[in-house]
Scaffold this motif. Structure first.
Motif, PDB file in Angstrom:
ATOM      1  N   LEU A  74      10.839  79.651 -59.342  1.00  0.00           N
ATOM      2  CA  LEU A  74      10.498  78.930 -60.556  1.00  0.00           C
ATOM      3  C   LEU A  74       9.259  78.058 -60.372  1.00  0.00           C
ATOM      4  O   LEU A  74       8.551  77.785 -61.343  1.00  0.00           O
ATOM      5  N   ILE A  75       9.019  77.607 -59.132  1.00  0.00           N
ATOM      6  CA  ILE A  75       7.817  76.831 -58.831  1.00  0.00           C
ATOM      7  C   ILE A  75       7.177  77.432 -57.593  1.00  0.00           C
ATOM      8  O   ILE A  75       7.834  78.137 -56.811  1.00  0.00           O
ATOM      9  N   PHE A  76       5.870  77.186 -57.399  1.00  0.00           N
ATOM     10  CA  PHE A  76       5.160  77.730 -56.254  1.00  0.00           C
ATOM     11  C   PHE A  76       5.221  76.816 -55.041  1.00  0.00           C
ATOM     12  O   PHE A  76       5.154  77.267 -53.915  1.00  0.00           O
ATOM     13  N   ARG A  77       5.301  75.542 -55.278  1.00  0.00           N
ATOM     14  CA  ARG A  77       5.266  74.579 -54.191  1.00  0.00           C
ATOM     15  C   ARG A  77       6.308  73.493 -54.447  1.00  0.00           C
ATOM     16  O   ARG A  77       6.493  73.051 -55.571  1.00  0.00           O
ATOM     17  N   ASN A  78       6.976  73.067 -53.370  1.00  0.00           N
ATOM     18  CA  ASN A  78       7.988  72.030 -53.480  1.00  0.00           C
ATOM     19  C   ASN A  78       7.315  70.670 -53.382  1.00  0.00           C
ATOM     20  O   ASN A  78       6.854  70.277 -52.308  1.00  0.00           O
ATOM     21  N   PRO A  79       7.229  69.917 -54.485  1.00  0.00           N
ATOM     22  CA  PRO A  79       6.548  68.620 -54.437  1.00  0.00           C
ATOM     23  C   PRO A  79       7.327  67.570 -53.635  1.00  0.00           C
ATOM     24  O   PRO A  79       6.745  66.581 -53.200  1.00  0.00           O
ATOM     25  N   ALA A  80       8.589  67.763 -53.417  1.00  0.00           N
ATOM     26  CA  ALA A  80       9.395  66.785 -52.679  1.00  0.00           C
ATOM     27  C   ALA A  80       9.609  67.204 -51.228  1.00  0.00           C
ATOM     28  O   ALA A  80      10.364  66.558 -50.505  1.00  0.00           O
ATOM     29  N   GLY A  81       8.947  68.257 -50.792  1.00  0.00           N
ATOM     30  CA  GLY A  81       9.163  68.792 -49.441  1.00  0.00           C
ATOM     31  C   GLY A  81       8.786  67.847 -48.321  1.00  0.00           C
ATOM     32  O   GLY A  81       9.389  67.865 -47.254  1.00  0.00           O
ATOM     33  N   ARG A  82       7.781  66.994 -48.542  1.00  0.00           N
ATOM     34  CA  ARG A  82       7.329  66.096 -47.476  1.00  0.00           C
ATOM     35  C   ARG A  82       7.905  64.697 -47.580  1.00  0.00           C
ATOM     36  O   ARG A  82       7.571  63.826 -46.783  1.00  0.00           O
ATOM     37  N   ILE A  83       8.750  64.456 -48.525  1.00  0.00           N
ATOM     38  CA  ILE A  83       9.359  63.137 -48.682  1.00  0.00           C
ATOM     39  C   ILE A  83      10.483  63.002 -47.658  1.00  0.00           C
ATOM     40  O   ILE A  83      11.365  63.841 -47.567  1.00  0.00           O
ATOM     41  N   LYS A  84      10.431  61.957 -46.889  1.00  0.00           N
ATOM     42  CA  LYS A  84      11.449  61.695 -45.876  1.00  0.00           C
ATOM     43  C   LYS A  84      12.617  60.949 -46.500  1.00  0.00           C
ATOM     44  O   LYS A  84      12.423  59.991 -47.239  1.00  0.00           O
ATOM     45  N   VAL A  85      13.809  61.395 -46.167  1.00  0.00           N
ATOM     46  CA  VAL A  85      15.010  60.764 -46.708  1.00  0.00           C
ATOM     47  C   VAL A  85      15.383  59.547 -45.887  1.00  0.00           C
ATOM     48  O   VAL A  85      15.877  58.564 -46.395  1.00  0.00           O
ATOM     49  N   GLY A  86      15.160  59.584 -44.602  1.00  0.00           N
ATOM     50  CA  GLY A  86      15.519  58.469 -43.735  1.00  0.00           C
ATOM     51  C   GLY A  86      16.456  58.934 -42.637  1.00  0.00           C
ATOM     52  O   GLY A  86      16.912  60.063 -42.611  1.00  0.00           O
ATOM     53  N   GLN A  87      16.723  58.052 -41.745  1.00  0.00           N
ATOM     54  CA  GLN A  87      17.595  58.354 -40.612  1.00  0.00           C
ATOM     55  C   GLN A  87      19.020  57.952 -40.928  1.00  0.00           C
ATOM     56  O   GLN A  87      19.265  56.913 -41.543  1.00  0.00           O
ATOM     57  N   ILE A  88      19.932  58.761 -40.473  1.00  0.00           N
ATOM     58  CA  ILE A  88      21.340  58.404 -40.578  1.00  0.00           C
ATOM     59  C   ILE A  88      21.659  57.525 -39.384  1.00  0.00           C
ATOM     60  O   ILE A  88      21.372  57.877 -38.247  1.00  0.00           O
ATOM     61  N   GLU A  89      22.237  56.380 -39.645  1.00  0.00           N
ATOM     62  CA  GLU A  89      22.595  55.482 -38.559  1.00  0.00           C
ATOM     63  C   GLU A  89      23.975  55.857 -38.048  1.00  0.00           C
ATOM     64  O   GLU A  89      24.959  55.776 -38.783  1.00  0.00           O
ATOM     65  N   TYR A  90      24.003  56.312 -36.823  1.00  0.00           N
ATOM     66  CA  TYR A  90      25.270  56.682 -36.202  1.00  0.00           C
ATOM     67  C   TYR A  90      25.881  55.452 -35.550  1.00  0.00           C
ATOM     68  O   TYR A  90      25.193  54.658 -34.925  1.00  0.00           O
ATOM     69  N   SER A  91      27.162  55.312 -35.696  1.00  0.00           N
ATOM     70  CA  SER A  91      27.827  54.180 -35.064  1.00  0.00           C
ATOM     71  C   SER A  91      28.117  54.516 -33.604  1.00  0.00           C
ATOM     72  O   SER A  91      28.180  55.677 -33.218  1.00  0.00           O
ATOM     73  N   VAL A  92      28.296  53.507 -32.827  1.00  0.00           N
ATOM     74  CA  VAL A  92      28.606  53.688 -31.415  1.00  0.00           C
ATOM     75  C   VAL A  92      30.061  54.131 -31.303  1.00  0.00           C
ATOM     76  O   VAL A  92      30.959  53.564 -31.938  1.00  0.00           O
ATOM     77  N   LEU A  93      30.292  55.179 -30.512  1.00  0.00           N
ATOM     78  CA  LEU A  93      31.656  55.649 -30.322  1.00  0.00           C
ATOM     79  C   LEU A  93      32.443  54.628 -29.517  1.00  0.00           C
ATOM     80  O   LEU A  93      31.993  54.161 -28.481  1.00  0.00           O
ATOM     81  N   GLN A  94      33.599  54.295 -30.018  1.00  0.00           N
ATOM     82  CA  GLN A  94      34.447  53.320 -29.353  1.00  0.00           C
ATOM     83  C   GLN A  94      35.563  54.044 -28.606  1.00  0.00           C
ATOM     84  O   GLN A  94      36.137  54.980 -29.133  1.00  0.00           O
ATOM     85  N   PRO A  95      35.856  53.608 -27.386  1.00  0.00           N
ATOM     86  CA  PRO A  95      36.966  54.244 -26.669  1.00  0.00           C
ATOM     87  C   PRO A  95      38.293  53.894 -27.338  1.00  0.00           C
ATOM     88  O   PRO A  95      38.399  52.902 -28.069  1.00  0.00           O
ATOM     89  N   LEU A  96      39.281  54.737 -27.074  1.00  0.00           N
ATOM     90  CA  LEU A  96      40.602  54.458 -27.612  1.00  0.00           C
ATOM     91  C   LEU A  96      41.179  53.215 -26.942  1.00  0.00           C
ATOM     92  O   LEU A  96      40.974  52.982 -25.761  1.00  0.00           O
ATOM     93  N   ALA A  97      41.884  52.459 -27.707  1.00  0.00           N
ATOM     94  CA  ALA A  97      42.561  51.287 -27.161  1.00  0.00           C
ATOM     95  C   ALA A  97      43.710  51.763 -26.273  1.00  0.00           C
ATOM     96  O   ALA A  97      44.274  52.842 -26.504  1.00  0.00           O
ATOM     97  N   PRO A  98      44.065  50.998 -25.246  1.00  0.00           N
ATOM     98  CA  PRO A  98      45.148  51.429 -24.345  1.00  0.00           C
ATOM     99  C   PRO A  98      46.452  51.741 -25.060  1.00  0.00           C
ATOM    100  O   PRO A  98      47.156  52.677 -24.683  1.00  0.00           O
ATOM    101  N   GLU A  99      46.777  50.999 -26.121  1.00  0.00           N
ATOM    102  CA  GLU A  99      48.031  51.296 -26.826  1.00  0.00           C
ATOM    103  C   GLU A  99      47.949  52.615 -27.587  1.00  0.00           C
ATOM    104  O   GLU A  99      48.950  53.319 -27.732  1.00  0.00           O
ATOM    105  N   GLN A 100      46.751  52.996 -28.060  1.00  0.00           N
ATOM    106  CA  GLN A 100      46.583  54.286 -28.721  1.00  0.00           C
ATOM    107  C   GLN A 100      46.759  55.420 -27.726  1.00  0.00           C
ATOM    108  O   GLN A 100      47.396  56.424 -28.025  1.00  0.00           O
ATOM    109  N   VAL A 101      46.171  55.271 -26.546  1.00  0.00           N
ATOM    110  CA  VAL A 101      46.328  56.294 -25.511  1.00  0.00           C
ATOM    111  C   VAL A 101      47.790  56.372 -25.089  1.00  0.00           C
ATOM    112  O   VAL A 101      48.344  57.469 -24.930  1.00  0.00           O
ATOM    113  N   GLY A 102      48.432  55.223 -24.946  1.00  0.00           N
ATOM    114  CA  GLY A 102      49.837  55.196 -24.550  1.00  0.00           C
ATOM    115  C   GLY A 102      50.736  55.902 -25.552  1.00  0.00           C
ATOM    116  O   GLY A 102      51.639  56.648 -25.173  1.00  0.00           O
ATOM    117  N   ARG A 103      50.483  55.695 -26.843  1.00  0.00           N
ATOM    118  CA  ARG A 103      51.281  56.373 -27.877  1.00  0.00           C
ATOM    119  C   ARG A 103      51.057  57.870 -27.841  1.00  0.00           C
ATOM    120  O   ARG A 103      51.990  58.651 -28.006  1.00  0.00           O
TER     121      ARG A 103
END
Length: 183
Positions: A19-48
């Motif tokens: 429908l179009i020849f060129r994508n006008p939004a192709g070079r627009i950056k959306v941004g970075q996804i901020e990943y959270s730091v993985l947290q270890p399981l709490a000892p009671e979670q591992v115990g269960r």
């Protein structure tokens, strides 16, 4: 940000559809996804989780995976020589790790169970089963993963049988429906 993603998707679809020849939004950056730091399981979670495991082997596998971040293939290759109970150390995949109280207790439980179950085995792998106790090979990844693969039901039939009889587990033992041909 959601509007920008939708706009980019719309223009990408329009370009693919011709429908179009060129994508006008192709070079627009959306941004970075901020990943959270993985947290270890709490000892009671591992115990269960460990308490929910039913066999000494599955408890030990669960602790090695949860506490020491060991993968199934790494757990399968651990030898008896890799366990140093006196110094509270365990070597997994060439890395020496300190043994915490939970893993130490589960390891001692497994070794006691292993000694009583297979007193004359020559297998030097830490984890053994009925098939590997008579030889020197390691336990398979599937056996080690088995008790920890929650939600996966064992299935010994073929895929065509499952497709023919449907997802209902009660239908697996039912006779085939008339007029349905297996592929």
């Amino acid at each position: 940000m959601d509007e920008l993603v939708a706009l980019r998707s719309l223009f990408a679809w329009a370009k693919r559809s011709g429908l179009i020849f060129r994508n006008p939004a192709g070079r627009i950056k959306v941004g970075q996804i901020e990943y959270s730091v993985l947290q270890p399981l709490a000892p009671e979670q591992v115990g269960r989780s460990v308490a929910a495991a039913t066999t000494p082997a599955s408890r030990l596998v669960l602790a090695l995976a949860a506490v020491h971040a060991a993968r199934v293939a790494q757990i399968a290759t651990v030898m008896l020589d890799d366990v140093d109970i006196g110094n509270r150390r365990l070597t997994i995949a060439g890395r020496v790790r300190p043994l915490d109280d939970l893993t130490l207790q589960l390891l001692l439980d497994w070794l006691e169970y292993r000694r009583k179950r297979w007193p004359n085995t020559a297998n030097l792998h830490l984890l053994i089963n009925n098939q590997t106790a008579t030889g020197t090979g390691r336990a398979g990844n599937r056996w080690i993963r088995g008790p920890c693969a929650a939600g996966k039901r064992p299935w010994s039939g073929s895929a065509s049988t499952a497709a023919r009889r449907g997802p209902d587990p009660r239908a697996r033992s039912a006779p085939p429906r008339r007029g349905v041909r297996a592929r």
